[in-house]
Scaffold this motif. Sequence first.
Motif, PDB file in Angstrom:
ATOM      1  N   HIS B 267      53.785  35.220  34.372  1.00 28.47           N
ATOM      2  CA  HIS B 267      52.374  35.594  34.172  1.00 28.47           C
ATOM      3  C   HIS B 267      51.514  34.649  35.295  1.00 28.47           C
ATOM      4  CE1 HIS B 267      52.252  37.225  30.229  1.00 28.47           C
ATOM      5  NE2 HIS B 267      53.382  36.839  30.218  1.00 28.47           N
ATOM      6  N   ALA B 268      51.771  33.320  35.594  1.00 31.82           N
ATOM      7  CA  ALA B 268      50.863  32.762  36.526  1.00 31.82           C
ATOM      8  C   ALA B 268      50.708  33.387  37.701  1.00 31.82           C
ATOM      9  CB  ALA B 268      51.200  31.250  36.479  1.00 31.82           C
ATOM     10  N   PRO B 269      51.526  33.709  38.482  1.00 37.89           N
ATOM     11  CA  PRO B 269      51.559  34.408  39.976  1.00 37.89           C
ATOM     12  C   PRO B 269      50.881  35.695  39.748  1.00 37.89           C
ATOM     13  CG  PRO B 269      53.833  33.673  39.621  1.00 37.89           C
ATOM     14  CD  PRO B 269      53.214  33.412  38.476  1.00 37.89           C
ATOM     15  N   LEU B 270      51.051  36.291  38.529  1.00 39.36           N
ATOM     16  CA  LEU B 270      50.749  37.757  38.634  1.00 39.36           C
ATOM     17  C   LEU B 270      49.068  37.600  38.325  1.00 39.36           C
ATOM     18  CD1 LEU B 270      50.631  40.704  37.981  1.00 39.36           C
ATOM     19  CD2 LEU B 270      50.940  40.253  35.521  1.00 39.36           C
ATOM     20  N   MET B 271      48.416  36.702  37.576  1.00 38.86           N
ATOM     21  CA  MET B 271      47.120  36.692  37.583  1.00 38.86           C
ATOM     22  C   MET B 271      46.533  36.001  38.591  1.00 38.86           C
ATOM     23  SD  MET B 271      46.580  37.745  34.321  1.00 38.86           S
ATOM     24  CE  MET B 271      44.681  37.171  34.199  1.00 38.86           C
ATOM     25  N   GLU B 272      47.269  35.115  39.261  1.00 41.07           N
ATOM     26  CA  GLU B 272      46.622  34.573  40.640  1.00 41.07           C
ATOM     27  C   GLU B 272      46.287  35.791  41.503  1.00 41.07           C
ATOM     28  OE1 GLU B 272      48.783  30.996  41.763  1.00 41.07           O
ATOM     29  OE2 GLU B 272      48.601  32.024  43.758  1.00 41.07           O
ATOM     30  N   LEU B 273      47.579  36.566  41.602  1.00 39.93           N
ATOM     31  CA  LEU B 273      47.412  37.747  42.557  1.00 39.93           C
ATOM     32  C   LEU B 273      46.158  38.791  42.318  1.00 39.93           C
ATOM     33  CD1 LEU B 273      48.808  39.142  44.838  1.00 39.93           C
ATOM     34  CD2 LEU B 273      49.932  40.531  43.033  1.00 39.93           C
ATOM     35  N   LEU B 274      46.020  39.036  40.705  1.00 44.67           N
ATOM     36  CA  LEU B 274      45.061  39.886  40.647  1.00 44.67           C
ATOM     37  C   LEU B 274      43.459  39.377  40.789  1.00 44.67           C
ATOM     38  CD1 LEU B 274      46.500  41.016  37.013  1.00 44.67           C
ATOM     39  CD2 LEU B 274      46.101  42.564  39.293  1.00 44.67           C
ATOM     40  N   GLN B 275      43.426  37.823  40.506  1.00 41.60           N
ATOM     41  CA  GLN B 275      42.241  37.288  40.827  1.00 41.60           C
ATOM     42  C   GLN B 275      41.870  37.322  42.305  1.00 41.60           C
ATOM     43  OE1 GLN B 275      40.458  36.344  38.465  1.00 41.60           O
ATOM     44  NE2 GLN B 275      41.699  35.416  36.922  1.00 41.60           N
ATOM     45  N   LYS B 276      42.921  37.223  43.000  1.00 39.91           N
ATOM     46  CA  LYS B 276      42.680  37.225  44.464  1.00 39.91           C
ATOM     47  C   LYS B 276      42.204  38.617  45.013  1.00 39.91           C
ATOM     48  CE  LYS B 276      45.952  36.369  47.445  1.00 39.91           C
ATOM     49  NZ  LYS B 276      46.797  35.877  48.367  1.00 39.91           N
ATOM     50  N   GLU B 277      42.877  39.688  44.344  1.00 40.92           N
ATOM     51  CA  GLU B 277      42.522  40.889  44.849  1.00 40.92           C
ATOM     52  C   GLU B 277      41.117  41.304  44.465  1.00 40.92           C
ATOM     53  OE1 GLU B 277      44.536  44.009  42.763  1.00 40.92           O
ATOM     54  OE2 GLU B 277      45.278  45.023  44.604  1.00 40.92           O
ATOM     55  N   GLU B 278      40.644  40.937  43.255  1.00 41.36           N
ATOM     56  CA  GLU B 278      39.400  41.159  42.693  1.00 41.36           C
ATOM     57  C   GLU B 278      38.509  40.349  43.699  1.00 41.36           C
ATOM     58  OE1 GLU B 278      38.771  42.201  39.108  1.00 41.36           O
ATOM     59  OE2 GLU B 278      36.816  41.834  39.234  1.00 41.36           O
ATOM     60  N   SER B 279      38.717  39.240  44.023  1.00 42.45           N
ATOM     61  CA  SER B 279      37.799  38.339  44.884  1.00 42.45           C
ATOM     62  C   SER B 279      37.715  39.004  45.940  1.00 42.45           C
ATOM     63  CB  SER B 279      38.057  37.022  44.979  1.00 42.45           C
ATOM     64  OG  SER B 279      39.310  37.008  45.831  1.00 42.45           O
ATOM     65  N   LEU B 280      38.376  39.695  46.779  1.00 38.75           N
ATOM     66  CA  LEU B 280      38.172  40.538  48.106  1.00 38.75           C
ATOM     67  C   LEU B 280      37.039  41.435  47.705  1.00 38.75           C
ATOM     68  CD1 LEU B 280      41.677  41.060  49.309  1.00 38.75           C
ATOM     69  CD2 LEU B 280      40.102  39.692  50.240  1.00 38.75           C
ATOM     70  N   GLY B 281      37.121  42.154  46.520  1.00 40.44           N
ATOM     71  CA  GLY B 281      35.801  43.000  46.148  1.00 40.44           C
ATOM     72  C   GLY B 281      35.823  44.324  47.028  1.00 40.44           C
ATOM     73  N   LYS B 282      34.685  44.544  47.808  1.00 40.35           N
ATOM     74  CA  LYS B 282      34.650  45.686  48.543  1.00 40.35           C
ATOM     75  C   LYS B 282      35.345  45.574  49.827  1.00 40.35           C
ATOM     76  CE  LYS B 282      30.728  48.443  47.267  1.00 40.35           C
ATOM     77  NZ  LYS B 282      30.056  47.818  46.190  1.00 40.35           N
ATOM     78  N   LYS B 283      35.680  44.433  50.127  1.00 43.61           N
ATOM     79  CA  LYS B 283      36.332  44.489  51.601  1.00 43.61           C
ATOM     80  C   LYS B 283      37.519  44.986  51.541  1.00 43.61           C
ATOM     81  CE  LYS B 283      34.374  40.194  51.869  1.00 43.61           C
ATOM     82  NZ  LYS B 283      35.150  39.125  52.193  1.00 43.61           N
ATOM     83  N   ARG B 284      37.958  44.910  50.343  1.00 48.42           N
ATOM     84  CA  ARG B 284      39.976  45.103  50.381  1.00 48.42           C
ATOM     85  C   ARG B 284      40.035  46.693  50.811  1.00 48.42           C
ATOM     86  NH1 ARG B 284      43.505  46.976  45.812  1.00 48.42           N
ATOM     87  NH2 ARG B 284      41.721  47.422  44.403  1.00 48.42           N
TER      88      ARG B 284
END
Lengths: 194, 291, 245
Positions: B267-284
């Motif tokens: 769970h922990a790495p998954l949530m971290e990854l999802l938060q990181k992806e979200e934080s990239l926002g439009k630039k992703r």
Amino acid sequence: MSPMKLCVPGERLCSTEDCIPGNGTYLRHGSIFASLAGYVLRKNEGEELPVISVVRETEAQLLPDVGAIVTCKVTSINPRFAKVHILYVGSTPLKDRFRGTIRREDVRATEKDKVETYKSFRPGDIVLAKVISLGDVQSNYLLTTAENELGVVVAHSEAGAQMVPISWCEMQCPRTHAKEFRKVARVQPEYLQA
Amino acid sequence: MAAVQVSEAEKVYIMHGVRDDLRLDGRGCEDYRHMEIETDVVSNTDGSAKISLGHTDVLVGVKAEIGKPRAMVPDEGYLEFFVDCSANATPEFEGRGGEELGVELSNTLYKVFNNRHSVDLRSLCICPGENCWVLYVDVLLLQCDGNLFDAISIAIKAALFNTRIPKVHISEDEEGVKEIELSDDPYDCMRLNVENVPCIVTLCKVGHRHVVDATLQEKACSVASLLISVTHRGTVTCVRKMGGGSLDPESIFEMTEAGKRVGKALHAPLMELLQKEESLGKKRQKVGFLG
Amino acid sequence: MAGLELLSDQGYRLDGRKATELRKVQARTSVFAQADGSAYLEQGNTKALAVVYGPHETRGSRSKSLHDRAVINCQFSMATFSTAERKRRPHGDRKSSEMSLHLKQTFEAAVLTELYPRSQIDIYVKILQADGGNYSACVNAATLALVDAGIPMRDYVCACTAGFVEDTPLADLCHAEESGGGTSLALALLPRSGNIALLQMDARLHQDHLDALIEAAMTACKGLSKVLDDVVRQHLEEVSVLTRD
């Protein structure tokens, strides 16, 4: 080696006067066109025109052709024929199994009517056979083992051990020493230890 | 599941390897294959995620629609699952061939996810007894190489995290008829809390040991497997034994412990990854299948 | 949809394209390792995934196999989340069966089936996101998948849709333009020889405009074939670099 030319399906390679069409090409209106995506290979075969073909890195699926030696596994037997699954064509493994039939009269070359399939094959045996026909609407590939080098290669005895061939029609189990009847393939002399 | 033929010699090889904690691709018994997750791949949906776990590829799309809540729980919304085993995975799934597997998968998903402990179903309610959000979770199986449940559950968690449900304004006019207005602003939306959404861990018994994330070949060597759904706290929410063989209680206990450990660590790495992806926002840069 | 014109006075369409401009096409082959051939194609917002298995023995009844050719079996399906409104059944409805039949007809014209008697080639196409031009995206993706699988073909098959608004042909329609009620023509072309594999048109059209419409569609297909060609060549080069010493 000079860098080979890339080609894609539908690309015109040359005219029929320059080369003979090989694998991966087709003829149309007097010109040779490529039918695969890959590299063009021109091979000189003596005095005749060079053969032009298209090669790919990965081999496309091979289909059993008439006259090809195939390795198959027996799935079921009945007094008239044995049903097999074709696993290898030559030495190329097939991705998907093809179904084949070995008829009673195609098991041996001599005394064809005295053959009993129960004494020639058993389900689970690995058999070397040759394709004689692609079959018609009702039947599968027709195979034959009517040669000395064709027949059962690997078989398991009723006790479960792999059997050793002792003659062209018998195999013996190393554990129980019981003999069982099979149509055995003759081992090529180069594989026998001197 | 699309079965693979494994010979006797291969089976013995695999079992001996597992006994020494070494699998066919060099992994340990409790290691997962290389996993790649990406969210927001399909723009027609309210939330989507794509996961590839080794050669297993799963695509999940979530669509939110307004519907009537169930009679027994009028103040909760609910989730509807549909698993489509497409012919892409194997030609045996053509036509209706994949339905059986699809039904089995979706029934298990209902048990694991469609309860108030996993997802906050109360937040999906609009008007108690009259309207609620129904989340249609559609799972598309693209490639099948073992371990479908794990991949699907992780993809569902990622897709639910990515889901944006538009906010609703309820207005009542003079006759008492309620009017529901969806806000037009695409950014004015509600997000789901996926903290408690569990992840499924499948453990297959091979020989005397168990392996996590079994490939099709390893599955062919195992007689029974245990499916455990674990939350981020390590709580086990659902246990199911599958397969034709029998397991003795000791090994079930062992496997449950191992499953809890592995699941909690997911769970922990998954949530971290999802938060990181979200934080990239439009630039992703959206890669999807093109990468 | 009152007030939305398919073609504005300055010559711009709903999404800002000119009349004969195609949408952005991106594609990739060998997406899945387990299938014999696979490809993914994006044409604007329409996303299609094609997978090819074969040639292999005829599945099901043996009587379906042909003695001198391979049988091409196509299945078209849409993901349930692909359309704006959720689709209940991915395949099996009339529209999907019709599309599968069209795809079969298209590829029977292009694949050299005489080389594989008594066998079957499966083509499975899935639409992940539908935004107009479903059939064209499927055909283009399936062509790439067939090339990837190494199945001999006469030529690429490229498909495109075209429409007609106020005496101007439009190329590559999106969903809003297709469902607007105007003419919509779907064309599948073998670019090098110029042969048409499939031609389908809905709605009324004056016969004087038919030629112009087909011309527009053929030009669009030829443009598409260049893009597909680039993708195939790039993939071949990538693979050869990896396998070369």
